[in-house]
Design a protein around this motif. Structure first.
Motif, short mmCIF file in Angstrom:
data_model
loop_
_atom_site.label_atom_id
_atom_site.label_comp_id
_atom_site.label_asym_id
_atom_site.label_seq_id
_atom_site.Cartn_x
_atom_site.Cartn_y
_atom_site.Cartn_z
N SER A 216 0.64 -1.47 -0.56
CA SER A 216 0.24 0.44 -0.11
C SER A 216 0.50 0.97 -0.05
O SER A 216 1.71 1.30 0.61
N PRO A 217 0.39 2.46 -0.75
CA PRO A 217 1.27 3.30 -0.28
C PRO A 217 0.97 3.98 0.45
O PRO A 217 0.22 4.60 1.32
N GLY A 218 2.41 5.03 1.03
CA GLY A 218 2.08 5.37 2.42
C GLY A 218 2.06 6.70 2.57
O GLY A 218 0.64 7.35 1.37
N VAL A 219 2.06 7.50 3.25
CA VAL A 219 1.19 9.12 3.13
C VAL A 219 2.61 9.94 2.41
O VAL A 219 3.43 9.79 2.42
N PHE A 220 1.55 11.40 1.86
CA PHE A 220 2.86 11.99 1.28
C PHE A 220 3.51 12.84 1.62
O PHE A 220 2.99 13.25 2.11
N GLU A 221 4.59 12.63 2.25
CA GLU A 221 5.38 13.23 3.40
C GLU A 221 6.94 13.05 3.38
O GLU A 221 7.32 11.75 3.02
N PRO A 222 7.62 13.93 3.55
CA PRO A 222 9.05 13.34 3.52
C PRO A 222 9.50 12.52 4.43
O PRO A 222 8.36 12.29 5.46
N MET A 223 9.96 11.44 4.57
CA MET A 223 10.05 10.07 4.78
C MET A 223 11.70 11.05 6.69
O MET A 223 12.51 11.75 5.12
N SER A 224 11.65 9.90 7.39
CA SER A 224 13.31 9.54 7.63
C SER A 224 14.16 9.11 7.20
O SER A 224 13.96 8.22 6.05
N VAL A 225 15.16 9.27 7.81
CA VAL A 225 16.01 8.49 6.97
C VAL A 225 16.30 6.71 7.81
O VAL A 225 15.45 6.64 8.92
N PRO A 226 15.71 5.74 7.21
CA PRO A 226 14.73 4.75 7.07
C PRO A 226 16.37 3.23 7.59
O PRO A 226 15.88 1.96 8.08
N CYS A 227 17.08 3.91 7.13
CA CYS A 227 18.83 2.21 7.57
C CYS A 227 19.24 2.89 8.58
O CYS A 227 18.83 3.88 9.47
N ARG A 228 20.08 2.11 9.03
CA ARG A 228 21.11 2.03 10.41
C ARG A 228 21.60 3.97 10.25
O ARG A 228 22.43 4.23 11.05
N ALA A 229 21.96 4.07 9.32
CA ALA A 229 22.94 5.41 9.11
C ALA A 229 22.61 6.23 10.14
O ALA A 229 21.54 6.50 10.03
N GLY A 230 23.32 6.94 11.09
CA GLY A 230 23.19 7.95 12.00
C GLY A 230 21.97 7.68 12.64
O GLY A 230 21.79 8.56 14.36
N ARG A 231 21.94 6.23 13.16
CA ARG A 231 21.38 6.00 13.55
C ARG A 231 21.62 4.95 14.69
O ARG A 231 21.66 4.86 16.20
N SER A 232 22.26 3.33 14.12
CA SER A 232 23.21 2.47 14.42
C SER A 232 23.82 2.15 14.48
O SER A 232 25.09 1.56 15.03
#
Length: 259
Positions: A140-156
């Motif tokens: 299903s398509p998501g909501v039309f809005e900017p996404m945050s970084v989904p990968c591990r970069a800068g998170r873990s």
């Protein structure tokens, strides 16, 4: 030998070594350094002899596009895991020159080589293809809005370059924080905070191919010049991968897509 001894003493989780071709001829054409092939293989052998975990990476370009199968055989001979990429990030980071698109495969050619390598690596390629297609077409398509970084970069995870700058990913140059002057813990907190502010394309957020697309913050930045850009190359690459998978399953109806 000295560096191999160093890594044997201060053992990392793993060392990834990229092999750019099947022999010295490819290295001469692609890297302009024929001796690089033998030196890289020797390095792997030195590390393996000291029980240091090594993984072979490969990057397919127009210059070495015929070497994929031989690289796989080489990894098997060396008895090491391997990963060969057919998507090449534009080589524009830390450079003032514009990127030469002819230095990488077209999206369609890259997808074709990708499928071939996937078949070599996975005995259950049919199941993988079916799952890939289902995720791409039934999501299903998501909501039309900017996404945050989904990968591990800068998170873990993070990368530190040879100058001591910490970055969320080895492929990007921003944000970056000097570790030696600021201290590790402080630098990491800053990277986490800065990465949390990055926003990706709203167009990508509503794309049903999102689950199978390899796009990321680094891809968007290097392909388009901004984190919130939509990387058209990756769109074409993913669509062609899906098309080729469908084509393969049609030729193998007993493994085809379930209705």
């Amino acid at each position: 030998e000295e560096w191999a001894d160093f890594f044997a003493k201060y053992k990392p989780r793993r060392i990834n070594i990229t092999i750019y071709g099947k022999n010295s001829d490819t290295y001469d054409r692609l890297c302009h350094y024929a001796d690089g092939f033998e030196r890289a293989i020797h390095a792997i052998q030195l590390l393996k002899a000291r029980n240091v975990d090594v993984k072979m990476n490969g990057s397919i370009t127009p210059t070495n596009s015929e070497d994929g199968m031989e690289l796989i055989q080489l990894a098997k001979q060396l008895d090491i895991p391997w990963k060969i990429d057919t998507y090449m990030y534009p080589g524009s980071r830390e450079r003032k020159q514009s990127f030469n698109e002819n230095a990488r495969l077209t999206p369609s050619c890259a997808a074709k080589v990708r499928i071939s390598l996937m078949q070599q690596k996975n005995d259950n390629f049919e199941e993988i293809a079916k799952d890939f297609i289902e995720k791409a077409e039934k999501s299903s398509p998501g909501v039309f809005e900017p996404m945050s970084v989904p990968c591990r970069a800068g998170r873990s995870s993070f990368a530190i370059n040879w100058q001591g700058y910490m970055r969320p990913c080895i492929m990007v140059t921003e944000p970056e924080v000097p570790v030696f002057s600021q201290g590790f813990a402080s630098a990491w907190r800053q990277i986490v905070e800065d990465t949390a502010q990055i926003r990706l394309s709203s167009k990508c957020s509503v794309c049903t191919m999102q689950q199978v697309c390899q796009t990321c913050a680094a891809c968007a930045l290097l392909e388009t010049g901004s984190y919130d850009g939509t990387p058209e190359y990756m769109c074409q690459y993913t669509k062609e991968t899906i098309r080729l998978m469908k084509e393969y399953l049609k030729k193998n109806p007993e493994e085809g897509i379930d209705e």
